[in-house]
Design an enzyme around this catalytic site. Structure first.
Site, mmCIF file in Angstrom:
data_model
loop_
_atom_site.group_PDB
_atom_site.id
_atom_site.type_symbol
_atom_site.label_atom_id
_atom_site.label_comp_id
_atom_site.label_asym_id
_atom_site.label_seq_id
_atom_site.Cartn_x
_atom_site.Cartn_y
_atom_site.Cartn_z
ATOM 1 N N HIS A 174 -60.304 -5.060 -8.711
ATOM 2 C CA HIS A 174 -60.025 -6.105 -9.437
ATOM 3 C C HIS A 174 -58.713 -5.730 -10.233
ATOM 4 O O HIS A 174 -58.574 -6.124 -11.325
ATOM 5 C CB HIS A 174 -61.065 -6.376 -10.473
ATOM 6 C CG HIS A 174 -62.259 -6.558 -9.633
ATOM 7 N ND1 HIS A 174 -62.539 -7.840 -9.247
ATOM 8 C CD2 HIS A 174 -63.600 -5.723 -9.359
ATOM 9 C CE1 HIS A 174 -63.923 -7.925 -8.511
ATOM 10 N NE2 HIS A 174 -64.122 -6.546 -8.580
ATOM 11 N N SER A 182 -28.682 -3.076 -12.394
ATOM 12 C CA SER A 182 -28.470 -4.202 -12.713
ATOM 13 C C SER A 182 -27.032 -4.522 -13.188
ATOM 14 O O SER A 182 -26.410 -3.495 -13.826
ATOM 15 C CB SER A 182 -29.448 -4.581 -13.822
ATOM 16 O OG SER A 182 -28.882 -5.853 -14.493
ATOM 17 N N LYS A 213 -31.208 -0.294 -15.959
ATOM 18 C CA LYS A 213 -32.077 -0.495 -14.950
ATOM 19 C C LYS A 213 -31.694 0.073 -13.439
ATOM 20 O O LYS A 213 -30.854 0.348 -13.191
ATOM 21 C CB LYS A 213 -32.161 -1.974 -14.592
ATOM 22 C CG LYS A 213 -32.713 -2.884 -15.883
ATOM 23 C CD LYS A 213 -33.062 -4.156 -15.525
ATOM 24 C CE LYS A 213 -34.095 -4.220 -14.564
ATOM 25 N NZ LYS A 213 -34.498 -5.457 -14.127
ATOM 26 N N GLU A 243 -38.873 -4.740 -2.824
ATOM 27 C CA GLU A 243 -38.963 -6.223 -2.928
ATOM 28 C C GLU A 243 -38.420 -6.741 -1.757
ATOM 29 O O GLU A 243 -38.971 -7.950 -1.342
ATOM 30 C CB GLU A 243 -37.927 -6.481 -4.288
ATOM 31 C CG GLU A 243 -38.562 -5.845 -5.492
ATOM 32 C CD GLU A 243 -37.485 -6.458 -6.587
ATOM 33 O OE1 GLU A 243 -37.806 -7.223 -7.412
ATOM 34 O OE2 GLU A 243 -36.394 -5.534 -6.614
#
Ligand code: ARG
Length: 473
Positions: free
Chosen positions: A165, A286, A292, A299
């Site tokens: 969970h 970025s 970043k 991804e």
């Protein structure tokens, strides 16, 4: 287009009207089935041998034809775009090879089509293509699995929390977690291998739908192309695309696995988890936020797997409700397969190196695995070993956890006297049963995370993945 322009088609005789020009362009499959050139040539050579054995070609004619087909393959190069651009009149790969062969050996080329149809040709070409793709994919998967095993070996006895969970559950070895993906990959390899066994039969000799109009010995072409034998029914063989369905479904399942792996790594690399530092070699920055480092590779893995699922979906919908036998719809089954093969190949080319580049923050993982009462299950097991019914033991440890939460202490920081206030079954040996090591080792079953079990599982995984053990998967 004038009607004369129809005359170079493979089917011009019956037609008097020219094709609508836009339709003519739109229905052509050569821009994508050009990829089947090697398969088309191999299948054509096999068919040439079969019709020679049936007396259609003399030995000399057969030799000329085989030489001509080799020449067609060699002279076409590997730049598909250039091949397509150089043959604007070619309708599909079958038409192209026949035209090129005619240029190479003259009108003898026109005998090649004796006793065969493009319907059985495309079915054969696609089987050959998928068979190669299965072998390449399985090889790539084995490499990825070995990279995971290597990483797991390096992780040694490092621990991390397992989650159910998405809540911390019990500590596990990092190696155990990595081996979960090895198990998925092994099933992927087994699905591909299984599909390969089922599809390895040769449609040649099936004709357009009812079987060849020549008494061909179908075993000849099947043997030449490395198939296990000829297909059993001509109507099925010319319209069957189950092998594309199974193959893309296997790749879709692989995509699902890859996306789970990608998702976990993406999450674990966040500052919130901090379990791993993604290599700069597989990340980008970025353009707006200078601090970043984005997990582009994982991804994109997550995104690319959508294409694999998409291919399987397209194939299912394409075949559903299609009457027997060949229908032109089936031409639409090629591009999703090519895309899925390219997507899987692209992923598997990078995934092993990426996997080897992973750097875990074992300290962070250990802190996460040793705080938050992840040893509560081991504690309950201690009580049940002392004769307390498990249901009751669960409740007692629940109360101990509450006590710990209220006073900011882990289980091992609560003195025996306080524990005995909740149950007389607690003894001095309780503390040894809830250490990290004991918490791992109490899962001493095959498939469990006990340290000795994981060590053995790693050895077994290596054995199964060794090149000589390929047949077992
Ligand atoms: N390009 C076609 C396909 O992919 C080849 C078979 C065409 N057969 C036919 N009867 N038009 O399905």
């Amino acid at each position: 287009m004038s009607k004369e322009q129809n005359s170079n088609k493979m089917w011009s005789g019956r037609f008097r009207e020219p094709l609508n020009q836009a339709f003519e362009q739109w229905q052509r499959s050569f821009p994508f089935d050009v990829r089947l050139l090697a398969q088309e040539v191999a299948a054509s050579k096999a068919h040439a041998k079969a019709i020679a054995a049936a007396g259609i070609l003399s030995d000399a004619e057969l030799a000329t034809m085989l030489g001509g087909l080799d020449e067609v393959l060699a002279s076409s190069g590997t730049d598909w775009h250039a091949t397509v651009a150089a043959a604007p009149e070619a309708e599909d790969i079958h038409h192209f090879v026949e035209m090129q062969l005619t240029k190479a050996i003259g009108t003898l080329a026109l005998k090649l089509h004796t006793g065969r149809s493009r319907n059985e040709q495309i079915a054969t070409d696609m089987r050959l293509f998928v068979r190669e793709a299965i072998d390449a994919t399985a090889k790539g998967l084995r490499k990825w699995a070995l990279a995971l095993v290597e990483l797991a070996e390096q992780a040694g006895e490092a621990v991390m929390p397992s989650y159910t969970h998405m809540q911390r559950a019990e500590p596990v070895l990092v190696a155990h977690w990595l081996l979960a993906y090895v198990a998925m990959i092994e099933r992927d390899i087994s699905r591909l291998t299984d599909a390969r066994r089922r599809m390895n039969f040769c449609p040649l000799g099936s004709g357009a739908v009812a079987g060849a109009t020549l008494a061909l010995d179908r075993a000849i072409a099947a043997r030449e192309l490395g198939f296990d034998g000829p297909t059993p029914n001509s109507m099925d063989a010319t319209s069957d695309r189950d092998f594309l369905l199974e193959f893309t479904q296997a790749l879709a399942t692989l995509g699902v696995h890859i996306s789970r792996f990608a998702e976990e790594l993406t999450i674990y690399s966040t500052a919130e988890f901090g379990f791993l530092d993604l290599s700069e070699a597989f990340s980008t920055g970025s353009s707006a936020m200078p601090q970043k480092k984005n997990p582009d590779f994982t991804e994109l893995l997550r995104g690319k797997s959508a294409r694999l699922v998409g291919a399987a979906t397209t194939l299912s919908v394409l075949i559903k409700g299609l009457p027997l036998a060949y229908n032109k719809d089936l031409q639409e089954g090629q591009e999703p397969v090519f895309d899925a093969v390219d997507t899987a190949r692209g992923i598997l080319r990078i995934l092993p190196a990426f996997t080897r580049s992973l750097k875990f923050n074992f300290e962070r993982m250990k802190v996460a695995a040793t705080t938050g009462y992840l040893n509560a299950m081991a504690a309950a097991t201690y009580l049940s070993n002392k004769g307390v019914p498990f249901r009751k033991a669960h409740e007692i440890i629940g109360n101990v956890v509450r006590l710990g939460l209220e006073s900011g202490r882990e289980l091992d920081a609560i003195p025996l006297a306080e524990l005995r206030g909740l149950s007389a079954a607690f003894g001095e040996d309780f503390f040894a049963s809830i250490t990290l090591e004991a918490t791992l080792d109490c899962h001493d079953v095959s498939g469990g995370t006990a340290r000795a079990r994981v060590r053995a599982a790693l050895v077994e995984a290596r054995e199964r993945l060794s090149p000589t053990a390929g047949a077992q998967l």
